[in-house]
Write a protein that holds these residues in place. Structure first.
Motif, PDB file in Angstrom:
ATOM      1  N   CYS B  55       0.854  -1.178   0.000  1.00  0.00           N
ATOM      2  CA  CYS B  55       0.000   0.000   0.000  1.00  0.00           C
ATOM      3  C   CYS B  55       0.894   1.233   0.000  1.00  0.00           C
ATOM      4  CB  CYS B  55      -0.891   0.007   1.234  1.00  0.00           C
ATOM      5  SG  CYS B  55      -1.770   1.557   1.457  1.00  0.00           S
ATOM      6  N   MET B  56       0.583   2.184  -0.874  1.00  0.00           N
ATOM      7  CA  MET B  56       1.416   3.386  -0.981  1.00  0.00           C
ATOM      8  C   MET B  56       0.894   4.523  -0.100  1.00  0.00           C
ATOM      9  SD  MET B  56       3.993   2.951  -3.081  1.00  0.00           S
ATOM     10  CE  MET B  56       4.454   4.401  -4.025  1.00  0.00           C
ATOM     11  N   HIS B  57      -0.249   4.302   0.521  1.00  0.00           N
ATOM     12  CA  HIS B  57      -0.856   5.345   1.353  1.00  0.00           C
ATOM     13  C   HIS B  57      -1.069   6.612   0.517  1.00  0.00           C
ATOM     14  CE1 HIS B  57      -0.493   2.678   4.736  1.00  0.00           C
ATOM     15  NE2 HIS B  57       0.656   2.327   4.184  1.00  0.00           N
ATOM     16  N   CYS B  58      -1.907   6.393  -0.512  1.00  0.00           N
ATOM     17  CA  CYS B  58      -2.159   7.430  -1.512  1.00  0.00           C
ATOM     18  C   CYS B  58      -2.700   8.729  -0.894  1.00  0.00           C
ATOM     19  CB  CYS B  58      -3.203   6.954  -2.526  1.00  0.00           C
ATOM     20  SG  CYS B  58      -2.780   5.404  -3.310  1.00  0.00           S
ATOM     21  N   ALA B  61      -6.889   8.621  -1.851  1.00  0.00           N
ATOM     22  CA  ALA B  61      -6.902   7.163  -1.911  1.00  0.00           C
ATOM     23  C   ALA B  61      -8.170   6.583  -2.536  1.00  0.00           C
ATOM     24  CB  ALA B  61      -6.722   6.607  -0.516  1.00  0.00           C
ATOM     25  N   PRO B  62      -8.046   5.897  -3.672  1.00  0.00           N
ATOM     26  CA  PRO B  62      -9.208   5.306  -4.336  1.00  0.00           C
ATOM     27  C   PRO B  62      -9.931   4.280  -3.461  1.00  0.00           C
ATOM     28  CG  PRO B  62      -7.280   5.247  -5.775  1.00  0.00           C
ATOM     29  CD  PRO B  62      -6.807   5.683  -4.434  1.00  0.00           C
ATOM     30  N   CYS B  63      -9.186   3.532  -2.649  1.00  0.00           N
ATOM     31  CA  CYS B  63      -9.801   2.519  -1.794  1.00  0.00           C
ATOM     32  C   CYS B  63     -10.832   3.167  -0.876  1.00  0.00           C
ATOM     33  CB  CYS B  63      -8.737   1.825  -0.950  1.00  0.00           C
ATOM     34  SG  CYS B  63      -7.719   2.979   0.002  1.00  0.00           S
ATOM     35  N   VAL B  80      -2.903   5.666   5.400  1.00  0.00           N
ATOM     36  CA  VAL B  80      -4.262   5.214   5.145  1.00  0.00           C
ATOM     37  C   VAL B  80      -4.518   3.945   5.955  1.00  0.00           C
ATOM     38  CG1 VAL B  80      -5.863   4.346   3.404  1.00  0.00           C
ATOM     39  CG2 VAL B  80      -4.299   6.230   2.850  1.00  0.00           C
ATOM     40  N   CYS B  97      -7.898  -0.187  -5.965  1.00  0.00           N
ATOM     41  CA  CYS B  97      -6.510   0.136  -5.640  1.00  0.00           C
ATOM     42  C   CYS B  97      -5.597  -0.060  -6.845  1.00  0.00           C
ATOM     43  CB  CYS B  97      -6.034  -0.738  -4.490  1.00  0.00           C
ATOM     44  SG  CYS B  97      -4.269  -0.542  -4.177  1.00  0.00           S
ATOM     45  N   PRO B  98      -4.833   0.957  -7.212  1.00  0.00           N
ATOM     46  CA  PRO B  98      -3.927   0.807  -8.358  1.00  0.00           C
ATOM     47  C   PRO B  98      -2.747  -0.125  -8.059  1.00  0.00           C
ATOM     48  CG  PRO B  98      -3.744   3.025  -7.416  1.00  0.00           C
ATOM     49  CD  PRO B  98      -4.799   2.311  -6.643  1.00  0.00           C
ATOM     50  N   PHE B  99      -2.568  -0.512  -6.824  1.00  0.00           N
ATOM     51  CA  PHE B  99      -1.407  -1.325  -6.462  1.00  0.00           C
ATOM     52  C   PHE B  99      -1.764  -2.731  -5.994  1.00  0.00           C
ATOM     53  CE2 PHE B  99      -0.434   3.121  -5.825  1.00  0.00           C
ATOM     54  CZ  PHE B  99       0.662   3.260  -6.641  1.00  0.00           C
ATOM     55  N   ALA B 101      -3.082  -3.607  -3.325  1.00  0.00           N
ATOM     56  CA  ALA B 101      -2.595  -3.751  -1.955  1.00  0.00           C
ATOM     57  C   ALA B 101      -3.520  -4.541  -1.020  1.00  0.00           C
ATOM     58  CB  ALA B 101      -2.296  -2.371  -1.375  1.00  0.00           C
ATOM     59  N   PRO B 102      -4.836  -4.305  -1.058  1.00  0.00           N
ATOM     60  CA  PRO B 102      -5.688  -4.998  -0.083  1.00  0.00           C
ATOM     61  C   PRO B 102      -5.648  -6.524  -0.247  1.00  0.00           C
ATOM     62  CG  PRO B 102      -6.840  -3.117  -0.982  1.00  0.00           C
ATOM     63  CD  PRO B 102      -5.594  -3.302  -1.814  1.00  0.00           C
ATOM     64  N   LYS B 118      -4.168  -4.977   4.976  1.00  0.00           N
ATOM     65  CA  LYS B 118      -3.174  -4.359   4.112  1.00  0.00           C
ATOM     66  C   LYS B 118      -2.089  -3.705   4.955  1.00  0.00           C
ATOM     67  CE  LYS B 118      -4.788   0.377   3.569  1.00  0.00           C
ATOM     68  NZ  LYS B 118      -3.579   0.928   4.198  1.00  0.00           N
TER      69      LYS B 118
HETATM   70  S1  SF4 Z   1      -4.859   0.471  -0.481  1.00  0.00           S
HETATM   71 FE1  SF4 Z   1      -4.252   1.025  -2.534  1.00  0.00          FE
HETATM   72  S2  SF4 Z   1      -5.562   2.777  -3.031  1.00  0.00           S
HETATM   73 FE2  SF4 Z   1      -5.624   2.526  -0.831  1.00  0.00          FE
HETATM   74  S3  SF4 Z   1      -4.027   3.895  -0.074  1.00  0.00           S
HETATM   75 FE3  SF4 Z   1      -3.117   1.866  -0.303  1.00  0.00          FE
HETATM   76  S4  SF4 Z   1      -2.217   1.890  -2.324  1.00  0.00           S
HETATM   77 FE4  SF4 Z   1      -3.623   3.610  -2.264  1.00  0.00          FE
END
Ligand code: SF4
Ligand code: SF4
Ligand code: SF4
Lengths: 72, 206, 968
Positions: B55-58, B61-63, B80, B97-99, B101-102, B118
């Motif tokens: 998780c990049m902690h956008c 954040a789309p999530c 996040v 999530c673009p990555f 991560a979840p 995550k």
């Molecule tokens: S779960 Fe995905 S979308 Fe949400 S903050 Fe982390 S990287 Fe970003």
């Protein structure tokens, strides 16, 4: 599909799929509705001293900079 | 105000998986759930590159935006997190999530999805810091110990950097300057948006 | 909560890759196409896209872990114990957080100058040892084909009686003791002493099969058998050539220094049959045919000589025999090199140029060079290249030989070696007398323990050949009895070649004793082979005891005890003491060592080592000095390893050996060997005078003006003894006390350390003399390294041109075959057209049982596989991920997954060597003691490897053999 539409869909899905969920949680779209979390400096180690915490984090950050330790 | 970010320097990453097991170790993540993993592009071919992803902690954040029960929150430090007691395991954040991560452990005999798990930036979750509850649900709270995520702190080549975005990008920029090559900052743009004018963000080269 | 809980039906869950067939959605859309199976799907266990929802595999140990290991840091006091990673020779420091005796957390040690807090997958997961479930928990005995729990008392009594019985019937040489490079220094040293008191030289450890050729080759070239510089010093290099080393997987944290150097402009070159992860970071990569290292190096040196890039003054002053090398090298014209290796003139010219124009340039080799029938020659060729370039004895240059296990250097230096007592003293009577005096026991008493004085001075069987010690016809072996009992004390069987025959050997034994924290593949193989006569004793890990460990760069670090031994395990030195009690020599074993509750003091043991190991300078590293270093890591400079100020001011980190003289002499340790730019009391030196002063009329001592900085003798000189001191008029620099002990002695045997003190401290001279390095080692089969084809080669034309050695009769007590095997198999390539080589994965160590028992690591590599080139795969109708049979001329066949990849060339297959637990298609789970099997099992490559041993050290050939691969 707009974000809003997704959110709607999900809400419906979420409710139907989780019939066993306790019915007390009130979903309010767009704002966090879970438990509150404390600040990372509000504990025994930092006793609420944010600048102490900031310094600690900054120092740890520099540990990832091997040039600092190597001195070049 | 510290704004927490991750950055993986693909010029450095050697795919040693130190970050992956550091995470397992610190957060006791069970078999099958991977908060962090290493992806290799062009495996076995000249130009092979690896990058460590979690998780990049956008920033935006789309999530969070798609969660039907709004169990996500952004801490003041930009981490996040989510409340597992609310999570219904629907999987929408995963799709958003673009990555990727979840993660969802299987729960129960019928392969139902469990509560989403995550990367927490080693910041625990919405429970009392260092409590048994927090540890069981979210893992260790290193931020509350004044420390940074263990994956980044232990990276074998210091490819993976984690911490205050300014510090992290300074370290990376100095390094990139020295070698005259940026390296791909994979995911930085999509997680944190375009570098804002006037701020010192490292260059993104592809 | 879900993150911690496992689902109920865990036993039915499928282990292994979990989501292979599922294609990605959002995640994969982010990535270019080329994500391979190995790095992603297989490793993550979760994988791409919908794979994130795939079933997880819970293990019972997760609950256990929760109970024992994973406490939040509550209010109870947390103690910090400083220890060192046990998984490789980089020596990464670890701070363990311990609460109420439980290891609850692991913190990076940013202060360590060796690793700066960094870890690879193995180091980052060592805390698992603190609560791992898949351990051997109690002593066990094989009864009717099943392992049964027994008590320590029963185990020791039965083992003691049986071994004594065998000793009585067949003599002490009938028992073979395999020690461990994972023992700490003190335990390794005690084990050599223990085996001597048992009365045999039949002992060995991992070093035999990892770097024995290096140690012999390098020591015979310039003096000491060790890495000359350090991981840290590579930051000072301007070019680094890796050949036969995949540091990114085998020594990942070394890459921190290498990549830092690269960013400062150093050029990185990798030559390897396989495009490794290290190659992925290189400026230049050259693929070559496995086993042709000498033509490669001579091909490079050809351009050096041709262009006059050699360091002529350096060669004149410091090298013997370079003209002989030159003759051989100039025969290797680019066309011949191309024919043998596949590397082009242009490629090798480029390497030569880079190495010459970017001096100091360094080289790195590992098992890719050592594990060959001509390994001793390959490593010397590499040494010669560095001598020609004038790179040895220079910061940034050197021969950076990365050792494998965490303490393989230490165990080599002072541990259970079949041909030497601690400190490379050898096993001649003089060596025995020296050590008898240090141990405080009577030489005659030791002699009585042995079968005869002849057996006492005859090198023992090597670990690579113990199977032949059991199976070979009695009249062919050079000792009375065949081996009747084998003790596997911290060693994996799947790391030795010819596994198929090993199973036969296990069958033929009277007793097999396994002492290990993890029962290891030995236990499973033994239970497959036999019904009884096997005992397992649970040893403690190095996190459950104290002691020193020698990293590859020769630095010693002291480990604190993190936790008490888990389950019923005991530290290795306690087990040694208990067995010695059964054999009746525990008093002799610990004459100078305090014993508390059957535990010999590790500090006292180190002090005894300090009193005896003058040769290699294991004398200055007292426990007190080492502990001080561990506490003051932050004061040491990363590039020089030298302390700036603080209590260790001026010393090098970990007092890298040689740290000469007594601890009181305060030698700072030697960061880079043979470095004449420094005073000997600053860690400087020169090449060792170990081979006489002249050879066939040619002077072997260093040239005039070539000596370490500030030495009173600025020319070559022999090693110091009482005669030389007197001749020089330096005898009176000794104190009266010292004179008494030094009379009639040399620097290696003077127990006062006075000769060393006077030579070094008073006169700035090197006690081991000042000589030239030998480019031609006349006491080896090929004094100048010569290419010889491996015994099993796919190239009969090359076999004709570059045939192997003649067969040998009594070599390390064994007949050893070369030419007869090669000739018999000259056309083996028809049936087995692919070269088979093996190597490392970053997640696992050695035989792998320990690391494959750690779920955090095991999850990342769940199956044994073979890498095969797309061309070779397509020719065989094999697709990525297919099950295949890998067959070799031994008749063995391994069932593994095919990984189709360009990483290997179309003539080569690669298999990782860490797997075991599958036996030619069969899962051996049923043979492991219950609850103590590794989580991941797979085919061991060495089940199928072929015959072949180095002509000096009996190193096994693992890197070049042949195979065929067919679809399963
Ligand atoms: S779960 Fe995905 S979308 Fe949400 S903050 Fe982390 S990287 Fe970003
Ligand atoms: S620890 Fe660092 S080098 Fe290793 S895989 Fe992770 S990011 Fe890459
Ligand atoms: S295995 Fe080696 S590189 Fe990895 S953490 Fe341990 S000592 Fe360091």
């Amino acid at each position: 599909m707009s974000k809003f539409a997704i959110a709607l869909l999900i809400t419906v899905f979420g409710l139907s799929a989780c019939g066993d969920k306790e019915g007390v949680v009130v979903y309010k779209q767009g704002s966090y509705s879970g438990k509150t979390d404390g600040k990372p400096w509000e504990n025994a180690a930092f006793a609420g001293d944010k600048s102490k915490w900031d310094n600690s984090i900054r120092a740890r950050g520099q540990n990832q900079n091997e040039s600092k330790r190597i001195g070049d | 105000m510290a704004r927490m970010k991750f950055l993986c320097d693909s010029e450095r990453c050697i795919e040693c998986n130190g970050c992956v097991t550091a995470c397992k170790n610190e957060n006791e993540v069970p078999w099958g759930v991977n908060r962090r993993r290493v992806v290799t592009l062009g495996d076995g071919l000249p130009g092979e590159k690896s990058v460590s992803v979690a998780c990049m902690h956008c920033s935006d954040a789309p999530c969070m935006a798609v969660c039907p029960v709004d169990c996500f929150y952004h801490t003041d430090e930009g981490v996040v997190l989510h409340d597992k007691d609310m999570c219904i395991g629907c999987g929408y954040c995963f799709y958003a999530c673009p990555f990727g991560a979840p993660q969802y452990p299987q729960s129960g005999a019928f392969g139902q999805r469990g509560k989403m798990d995550k990367c927490t930036f080693c910041a625990g979750g919405p429970e009392v810091d260092h409590s048994e509850e927090e540890f069981k649900k979210y893992g260790r709270n290193r931020l509350a110990e004044g420390k940074l995520p263990l994956c980044a702190e232990m990276c074998s080549t210091k490819a993976l950097l984690g911490g205050d975005g300014d510090v992290v990008s300074d370290i990376f920029r100095d390094r990139a300057l020295k070698r005259g090559k940026g390296g791909e900052m994979w995911g930085w743009g999509s997680a944190y948006g375009k570098p804002e004018p006037g701020t010192k963000k490292p260059e993104v080269k592809s | 909560m879900l993150i911690k809980k496992s689902s109920a039906d865990s036993n039915t869950a499928r282990r292994g890759r979990l989501s292979r067939s599922i294609q990605g959605t959002s995640y994969s859309a982010q990535l270019p196409e080329a994500i391979d199976r190995r790095t992603f799907l297989k490793r993550s266990g979760v994988g791409i896209g919908a794979g994130a929802f795939a079933s997880q595999l819970p293990f019972s140990m997760i609950d256990k872990a929760e109970a024992m290991g994973s406490k939040p840091k509550g209010s109870d006091a947390v103690e910090i114990k400083r220890t060192v990673c046990t998984h490789c020779s980089v020596g990464c420091a670890i701070d363990a957080e311990v609460q109420n005796g439980v290891w609850i957390g692991q913190e990076p040690v940013f202060d360590s100058p060796l690793n700066l807090g960094a870890h690879c997958a193995k180091g980052a997961s060592v805390r698992e040892h603190g609560h791992g479930e898949m351990r051997l928990k109690t002593p066990m005995k094989l009864v009717d084909g099943k392992y049964q729990k027994i008590s320590w008392d029963q185990a020791l009594t039965e083992i003691g009686t049986k071994l004594l019985d065998i000793r009585k019937k067949s003599g002490p040489d009938a028992v073979y003791w395999i020690g461990s490079s994972k023992h700490n220094n003190e335990q390794s040293y005690l084990l050599r002493k223990f085996v001597s008191f048992w009365g045999t030289n039949n002992c060995d450890h991992q070093a035999r099969i990892c770097h024995s050729t290096t140690v012999a080759g390098v020591a015979n070239t310039w003096g000491y058998g060790a890495m000359t510089n350090s991981y840290n010093d590579m930051q000072n290099a301007k070019a680094i050539l890796f050949m036969g080393s995949n540091a990114a997987e085998a020594h990942p944290v070394a890459m921190l220094h290498v990549l830092h150097a690269k960013e400062n402009g150093a050029k990185i070159i990798v030559c390897d049959p396989r495009f490794t992860r290290t190659a992925a970071k290189a400026d230049q990569y050259v693929r070559f045919r496995s086993g042709t290292d000498i033509p490669m190096i001579w091909g490079i040196l050809y351009h050096v000589f041709k262009n006059g890039w050699e360091d002529k003054k350096y060669i004149d002053d410091r090298v013997y025999g370079m003209e002989k090398v030159r003759e051989e090298v100039m025969k290797w014209t680019p066309d011949k090199v191309l024919e043998a290796t596949g590397a082009t003139e242009e490629q090798l010219f480029q390497i030569a140029k880079t190495m010459a124009e970017n001096r100091p340039s360094s080289i790195v080799w590992c098992m890719g060079q050592t594990q060959h029938t001509i390994g001793n020659a390959m490593v010397r060729a590499f040494c010669v290249l560095q001598l020609a370039l004038g790179n040895i004895g220079k910061s940034g240059g050197g021969a950076n030989i990365f050792r494998g296990h965490d303490n393989v250097q230490g165990a080599t230096d002072i541990g259970p070696n079949p041909d030497s007592l601690p400190g490379y003293y050898g096993i001649v009577p003089g060596a025995w007398k020296h050590w008898a005096a240090v141990w405080g026991v009577d030489y005659e008493w030791i002699k009585k323990q042995y079968a005869s004085e002849a057996m006492m001075t005859k090198p023992g069987i090597t670990v690579s050949r113990w199977i032949d010690g059991v199976l070979e016809k009695n009249e062919n072996i050079d000792q009375d009895s065949n081996l009747k009992a084998v003790v596997y004390w911290g060693m994996a069987p799947n790391s030795q070649t010819r596994g198929k025959e090993m199973l036969e050997a296990m069958k033929a034994l009277e007793l097999l004793l396994v002492i290990d924290p993890y029962p290891s593949a030995t236990a499973a193989m033994a239970a497959k082979a036999r019904k009884d006569g096997v005992y397992l004793l649970p040893a403690a890990t190095q996190f459950e005891t104290v002691g020193s460990v020698t990293a590859s760069n020769r630095s010693l670090q002291w480990r604190e005890k993190v936790i008490e031994p888990l389950f019923e395990s005991k530290p290795d030195h306690v087990i040694m003491y208990l067995l010695a009690q059964k054999f009746g020599f525990e008093k002799e074993l610990t004459k100078n060592i305090k014993v508390t509750n059957n535990e010999p003091s590790m500090e006292d043991t180190l002090r005894e080592i300090n009193k005896g190991c003058w040769t290699i300078g294991y004398t200055g590293q007292s426990p007190e000095r080492l502990k001080l270093h561990m506490k003051n890591m932050h004061t040491f400079d990363v590039k020089t390893l030298r302390a700036k100020g603080g209590p260790c001011d001026g010393e090098y980190f970990g007092l890298p050996w040689p740290c000469y003289g007594t601890p009181e002499m305060k030698h700072p340790g030697s960061p880079n060997l043979y470095d004449t730019s420094k005073h000997v009391m600053d860690g400087g030196g020169n090449f060792r005078a170990n081979f006489g002063v002249e050879k066939d009329g040619v002077n072997l001592l260093a040239g005039d003006g070539s000596a370490s900085k500030g030495a009173d003798l600025q020319f070559g000189y022999p090693e110091f003894d009482h005669v030389l001191l007197k001749k020089l008029g330096w005898w009176d620099d000794l104190t009266e006390e010292e004179k008494k002990k030094a009379e009639g002695k040399n620097w290696k045997t003077d127990s006062s350390g006075g000769i060393i003190r006077v030579a070094m401290k008073v006169h700035g001279c090197h006690p081991f003399g000042n000589a030239k390095a030998r480019a031609s080692v006349w006491n080896f089969p090929d004094p100048v390294p010569v290419h010889r084809e491996p015994l099993y080669s796919t190239r009969p034309d090359m076999v004709d041109k570059y045939p192997t050695h003649d067969d040998k009769k009594a070599f390390w007590r064994m007949p050893t075959l070369y030419k007869s095997v090669q000739q018999k198999n000259k056309d083996v390539g028809k049936e087995f057209p692919l070269i088979l080589t093996s190597g490392r994965l970053v997640e696992y160590e050695g035989g792998g049982e320990e690391t494959r028992s750690n779920p955090w690591l095991a999850e990342l590599q769940q199956e044994a596989f073979v890498e095969i080139n797309p061309r070779a795969a397509n020719d065989r109708g094999i697709r990525n991920d297919d099950w295949v049979w890998l067959k070799t001329p031994t008749g063995a066949q391994l069932k593994v997954r095919a990984q189709v990849t360009e990483r290997v060339g179309s003539d080569t297959c690669f298999m990782p060597f860490h797997f075991s637990g599958h036996w030619m298609g069969e899962d051996m789970l049923q043979y492991y003691p219950e609850g103590a099997h590794p989580l991941v099992r797979g085919e061991a490559v060495n089940t199928a490897t072929t015959y072949g041993y180095d002509s000096v050290t009996m190193m096994q050939e693992t890197k070049t053999t042949v195979c065929q691969v067919v679809k399963a």
